[in-house]
Write a protein that holds these residues in place. Structure first.
Motif, PDB file in Angstrom:
ATOM      1  N   THR A  71      36.982  41.841  31.992  1.00  0.00           N
ATOM      2  CA  THR A  71      37.518  40.795  32.851  1.00  0.00           C
ATOM      3  C   THR A  71      38.823  40.283  32.251  1.00  0.00           C
ATOM      4  OG1 THR A  71      35.284  40.149  33.501  1.00  0.00           O
ATOM      5  CG2 THR A  71      37.057  38.582  33.965  1.00  0.00           C
ATOM      6  N   VAL A  72      39.871  40.220  33.086  1.00  0.00           N
ATOM      7  CA  VAL A  72      41.203  39.842  32.602  1.00  0.00           C
ATOM      8  C   VAL A  72      41.723  38.662  33.420  1.00  0.00           C
ATOM      9  CG1 VAL A  72      43.568  40.619  32.194  1.00  0.00           C
ATOM     10  CG2 VAL A  72      41.671  42.244  31.954  1.00  0.00           C
ATOM     11  N   ASP A  92      46.063  32.655  36.754  1.00  0.00           N
ATOM     12  CA  ASP A  92      45.503  33.411  37.876  1.00  0.00           C
ATOM     13  C   ASP A  92      43.978  33.405  37.817  1.00  0.00           C
ATOM     14  OD1 ASP A  92      48.125  33.918  38.347  1.00  0.00           O
ATOM     15  OD2 ASP A  92      48.019  36.087  38.030  1.00  0.00           O
ATOM     16  N   ALA A  93      43.390  33.820  38.933  1.00  0.00           N
ATOM     17  CA  ALA A  93      41.941  34.005  38.950  1.00  0.00           C
ATOM     18  C   ALA A  93      41.574  35.239  38.130  1.00  0.00           C
ATOM     19  CB  ALA A  93      41.455  34.175  40.392  1.00  0.00           C
ATOM     20  N   PRO A  94      40.434  35.228  37.461  1.00  0.00           N
ATOM     21  CA  PRO A  94      40.016  36.397  36.683  1.00  0.00           C
ATOM     22  C   PRO A  94      39.829  37.616  37.602  1.00  0.00           C
ATOM     23  CG  PRO A  94      38.713  34.469  36.102  1.00  0.00           C
ATOM     24  CD  PRO A  94      39.490  34.106  37.330  1.00  0.00           C
ATOM     25  N   GLN A  95      40.085  38.784  37.072  1.00  0.00           N
ATOM     26  CA  GLN A  95      39.904  40.026  37.829  1.00  0.00           C
ATOM     27  C   GLN A  95      39.343  41.119  36.940  1.00  0.00           C
ATOM     28  OE1 GLN A  95      43.814  41.867  38.896  1.00  0.00           O
ATOM     29  NE2 GLN A  95      44.712  40.052  37.937  1.00  0.00           N
ATOM     30  N   LYS A  96      38.660  42.051  37.584  1.00  0.00           N
ATOM     31  CA  LYS A  96      38.027  43.142  36.845  1.00  0.00           C
ATOM     32  C   LYS A  96      38.966  44.333  36.707  1.00  0.00           C
ATOM     33  CE  LYS A  96      33.180  42.339  38.128  1.00  0.00           C
ATOM     34  NZ  LYS A  96      31.972  42.938  38.806  1.00  0.00           N
ATOM     35  N   ILE A 118      47.378  36.092  28.282  1.00  0.00           N
ATOM     36  CA  ILE A 118      46.424  37.076  28.785  1.00  0.00           C
ATOM     37  C   ILE A 118      45.098  36.858  28.066  1.00  0.00           C
ATOM     38  CG2 ILE A 118      45.895  39.524  29.083  1.00  0.00           C
ATOM     39  CD1 ILE A 118      48.886  40.122  28.873  1.00  0.00           C
ATOM     40  N   LYS A 119      44.025  36.698  28.841  1.00  0.00           N
ATOM     41  CA  LYS A 119      42.686  36.564  28.276  1.00  0.00           C
ATOM     42  C   LYS A 119      41.859  37.756  28.733  1.00  0.00           C
ATOM     43  CE  LYS A 119      42.750  31.517  28.080  1.00  0.00           C
ATOM     44  NZ  LYS A 119      42.099  30.262  28.536  1.00  0.00           N
ATOM     45  N   ARG A 157      48.663  50.793  35.619  1.00  0.00           N
ATOM     46  CA  ARG A 157      49.882  50.334  36.299  1.00  0.00           C
ATOM     47  C   ARG A 157      49.716  48.913  36.845  1.00  0.00           C
ATOM     48  NH1 ARG A 157      54.239  53.147  34.669  1.00  0.00           N
ATOM     49  NH2 ARG A 157      53.789  55.384  34.649  1.00  0.00           N
ATOM     50  N   LYS A 158      48.568  48.625  37.376  1.00  0.00           N
ATOM     51  CA  LYS A 158      48.305  47.276  37.891  1.00  0.00           C
ATOM     52  C   LYS A 158      48.360  46.248  36.757  1.00  0.00           C
ATOM     53  CE  LYS A 158      44.726  44.556  40.234  1.00  0.00           C
ATOM     54  NZ  LYS A 158      43.351  44.584  40.812  1.00  0.00           N
ATOM     55  N   PHE A 159      47.725  46.610  35.629  1.00  0.00           N
ATOM     56  CA  PHE A 159      47.723  45.707  34.475  1.00  0.00           C
ATOM     57  C   PHE A 159      49.148  45.469  33.986  1.00  0.00           C
ATOM     58  CE2 PHE A 159      47.595  44.618  30.033  1.00  0.00           C
ATOM     59  CZ  PHE A 159      46.495  43.783  29.903  1.00  0.00           C
TER      60      PHE A 159
END
Length: 231
Positions: free
Chosen positions: A163-164, A169-173, A205-206, A193-195
């Motif tokens: 989870t990032v 921003d909202a967390p995303q997988k 970044i968490k 690429r998305k990251f």
């Protein structure tokens, strides 16, 4: 007594002495001694007056120099201590050249600000390394490496993602792949690429990762300058 007055005083003393000599040319020895005594007295008096003037001149000179020096110090610009700016936190860059293809290999990485504390045999604090890598034969990858412990990436038990959260921003997988050689200390993100696209504007970044028998610790990365990437 100034120099003009001094000369005038000497001249008057000489005239007085000459007058007395002419008037009393037939004086006795006692009279002559008296005359010489008067002359010596006048000489001492003259010397004392001159000494006082010299001392006064010295005092005035010192006072003037002190005043001038004080004024010069007042006119001097104050010297300020140099401002030392703290080094900004950036992605660390490492590069090499492939000897066979002459292509450039690039790594940009960060180490987490915090540590996760695990039980034996992984006690002592573990950090997470975040690396963006480009190699011509592999392409672009985002790699997570833990310094202690074992990362999980098992699709069957639902541990094949991290989870990032970028900034606020909202967390995303981000789904992961484990290492081809079976190593358990690092993982590859599938959608690199998305990251990277979001990391190019993020200063915080968490990343929450699954660790064997240690739950899902969160590691924090902060930079002053976001990721730059053109590969």
């Amino acid at each position: 007594m100034n120099k003009n007055e001094e000369k005038e005083f000497e001249k008057k003393a000489e005239i007085m002495a000459e007058t007395m000599m002419k008037t009393h040319s037939k004086w006795s020895c006692q009279g002559m001694l008296l005359l010489f005594g008067i002359i010596i007295f006048l000489s001492l008096l003259l010397s004392w007056c001159t000494s006082d003037d010299t001392d006064a001149d010295k005092i005035n000179s010192v006072a003037v120099e002190t005043t001038i020096g004080s004024n010069e110090r007042d006119l001097e610009m104050p010297v300020s201590e140099p401002v030392i700016e703290k080094d900004s936190v950036r992605w660390q860059v490492s590069e090499s050249v492939d000897e066979m293809t002459d292509s450039k290999n690039v790594w940009k990485s960060l180490v987490s600000e915090n540590l996760a504390h695990f039980s034996f045999p992984y006690e002592g604090g573990a950090s997470l390394n975040l690396c963006v890598r480009y190699m011509k034969k592999y392409g672009t990858d985002v790699i997570l490496t833990i310094s202690k412990g074992q990362l999980l990436s098992n699709e069957y038990n639902g541990t094949n993602y991290v989870t990032v959260r970028f900034d606020d921003d909202a967390p995303q997988k981000f789904y992961t792949n484990d290492a081809a050689d079976g190593s358990s200390d690092y993982l590859f993100l599938r959608n690199a690429r998305k990251f990277i696209k979001r990391a190019k504007t993020a200063k915080s970044i968490k990343i929450q990762v699954p660790v064997y028998q240690e739950g899902n610790p969160t590691f924090t990365f902060k930079v002053d300058v976001p990721l730059t990437w053109e590969y």
